[in-house]
Scaffold this motif. Structure first.
Motif, PDB file in Angstrom:
ATOM      1  N   THR A 175      90.675  -4.842   5.605  1.00  0.00           N
ATOM      2  CA  THR A 175      91.794  -3.913   5.749  1.00  0.00           C
ATOM      3  C   THR A 175      93.108  -4.646   5.561  1.00  0.00           C
ATOM      4  O   THR A 175      93.389  -5.614   6.268  1.00  0.00           O
ATOM      5  CB  THR A 175      91.768  -3.249   7.143  1.00  0.00           C
ATOM      6  N   LEU A 185      97.279  -4.299   5.540  1.00  0.00           N
ATOM      7  CA  LEU A 185      98.485  -3.531   5.845  1.00  0.00           C
ATOM      8  C   LEU A 185      99.653  -4.344   5.317  1.00  0.00           C
ATOM      9  O   LEU A 185      99.916  -5.449   5.811  1.00  0.00           O
ATOM     10  CB  LEU A 185      98.620  -3.286   7.354  1.00  0.00           C
ATOM     11  N   VAL A 205      95.569  -0.249  -7.160  1.00  0.00           N
ATOM     12  CA  VAL A 205      96.246   0.439  -6.063  1.00  0.00           C
ATOM     13  C   VAL A 205      97.489  -0.375  -5.719  1.00  0.00           C
ATOM     14  O   VAL A 205      97.394  -1.562  -5.403  1.00  0.00           O
ATOM     15  CB  VAL A 205      95.340   0.565  -4.814  1.00  0.00           C
ATOM     16  N   GLU A 206      98.654   0.271  -5.821  1.00  0.00           N
ATOM     17  CA  GLU A 206      99.931  -0.403  -5.587  1.00  0.00           C
ATOM     18  C   GLU A 206     100.362  -0.142  -4.149  1.00  0.00           C
ATOM     19  O   GLU A 206     100.579   1.005  -3.771  1.00  0.00           O
ATOM     20  CB  GLU A 206     101.012   0.166  -6.521  1.00  0.00           C
ATOM     21  N   LEU A 207     100.513  -1.208  -3.385  1.00  0.00           N
ATOM     22  CA  LEU A 207     100.932  -1.047  -1.990  1.00  0.00           C
ATOM     23  C   LEU A 207     102.397  -1.417  -1.819  1.00  0.00           C
ATOM     24  O   LEU A 207     102.861  -2.417  -2.371  1.00  0.00           O
ATOM     25  CB  LEU A 207     100.090  -1.940  -1.077  1.00  0.00           C
ATOM     26  N   THR A 208     103.100  -0.607  -1.041  1.00  0.00           N
ATOM     27  CA  THR A 208     104.451  -0.937  -0.608  1.00  0.00           C
ATOM     28  C   THR A 208     104.411  -1.073   0.920  1.00  0.00           C
ATOM     29  O   THR A 208     103.426  -0.663   1.561  1.00  0.00           O
ATOM     30  CB  THR A 208     105.460   0.150  -1.050  1.00  0.00           C
ATOM     31  N   GLY A 250     104.160  -0.800   4.719  1.00  0.00           N
ATOM     32  CA  GLY A 250     103.726   0.338   5.521  1.00  0.00           C
ATOM     33  C   GLY A 250     102.502   1.027   4.950  1.00  0.00           C
ATOM     34  O   GLY A 250     102.007   1.987   5.545  1.00  0.00           O
ATOM     35  N   ASP A 251     101.997   0.545   3.816  1.00  0.00           N
ATOM     36  CA  ASP A 251     100.767   1.104   3.242  1.00  0.00           C
ATOM     37  C   ASP A 251      99.561   0.312   3.729  1.00  0.00           C
ATOM     38  O   ASP A 251      99.592  -0.926   3.800  1.00  0.00           O
ATOM     39  CB  ASP A 251     100.782   1.031   1.711  1.00  0.00           C
ATOM     40  N   LEU A 252      98.509   1.037   4.040  1.00  0.00           N
ATOM     41  CA  LEU A 252      97.260   0.457   4.524  1.00  0.00           C
ATOM     42  C   LEU A 252      96.151   0.772   3.522  1.00  0.00           C
ATOM     43  O   LEU A 252      96.110   1.865   2.963  1.00  0.00           O
ATOM     44  CB  LEU A 252      96.951   1.056   5.907  1.00  0.00           C
ATOM     45  N   LEU A 253      95.275  -0.195   3.280  1.00  0.00           N
ATOM     46  CA  LEU A 253      94.150   0.031   2.365  1.00  0.00           C
ATOM     47  C   LEU A 253      92.913  -0.638   2.941  1.00  0.00           C
ATOM     48  O   LEU A 253      92.936  -1.828   3.269  1.00  0.00           O
ATOM     49  CB  LEU A 253      94.450  -0.553   0.985  1.00  0.00           C
ATOM     50  N   VAL A 254      91.849   0.131   3.062  1.00  0.00           N
ATOM     51  CA  VAL A 254      90.562  -0.421   3.482  1.00  0.00           C
ATOM     52  C   VAL A 254      89.723  -0.640   2.230  1.00  0.00           C
ATOM     53  O   VAL A 254      89.478   0.301   1.464  1.00  0.00           O
ATOM     54  CB  VAL A 254      89.814   0.524   4.440  1.00  0.00           C
ATOM     55  N   LEU A 297      99.188  -7.970   6.807  1.00  0.00           N
ATOM     56  CA  LEU A 297      98.292  -8.096   7.951  1.00  0.00           C
ATOM     57  C   LEU A 297      96.887  -7.757   7.474  1.00  0.00           C
ATOM     58  O   LEU A 297      96.697  -6.820   6.697  1.00  0.00           O
ATOM     59  CB  LEU A 297      98.715  -7.096   9.038  1.00  0.00           C
TER      60      LEU A 297
END
Lengths: 116, 116
Positions: free
Chosen positions: B51, B53, B68-71, B73-77, B95
């Protein structure tokens, strides 16, 4: 394809204070968002640790031996058996991480916190 | 008294990219911070979900069926068994939440990521 979860968007969907909304699962843990205002009741989870990660606002975790003041980006693990009472000035939004089992003392929420 | 953990302060202590630093434990899960730049190798964790964050910067999780583009505050499992390759433009801080056991394929890190 895997979907990312915007925690800001998920907290924006919350309609009641102190109610947890599950947004993801990994390794048997739930990632839940909640928002708080005012305070809950003093309570203790005997069967699980509770992890707070503050996302927005300010959150004070009152403990019997003092207060811990969280600002956004602060993480606090409340070990099982530790009596606590979260308190918020204004509004706070946070992430909770915990096991999929329901706590034996999930309570502490004020009566007005429950959603219909 | 319980101590809060400032994730910004903990990521600031990181000296190497793609190395994880454990900052807390709850319910048998570790909360770890890391920073990334460039990309790792493609890899798969067969024994555990991973996971992410995202805390700072931008992180692209490349998957075999798309990115998958994370900014922040985005969480990805990333479910166990899912091949992936994180990639960062500039620098990202994040994190990770996972079990206390060491993954059977913790790798994927580029050779230059390791601390002395």
């Amino acid at each position: 394809m895997l979907q990312k979860i915007s925690l800001a968007r998920e907290t924006g969907k919350l309609t009641a204070f102190w109610s947890q909304r599950t947004v993801a699962e990994g390794n048997g843990n739930l990632f839940k968002v909640a928002k708080g205002t005012g305070s809950t009741e003093w309570h203790t989870h005997h069967d699980q640790d509770e992890t707070f990660l503050l996302l927005e606002g300010q959150l004070t975790v009152q403990l019997r031996d003092g207060d811990v003041e969280l600002t956004p980006g602060d993480l606090l693990v409340i070990p099982r058996g530790t009596e606590h009472c979260p308190k918020v000035d204004g509004e706070a939004r946070f992430l909770l991480v915990g096991p999929e089992i329901t706590s034996n003392a999930a309570g502490g929420k004020p009566a007005w916190s429950y959603e219909a």
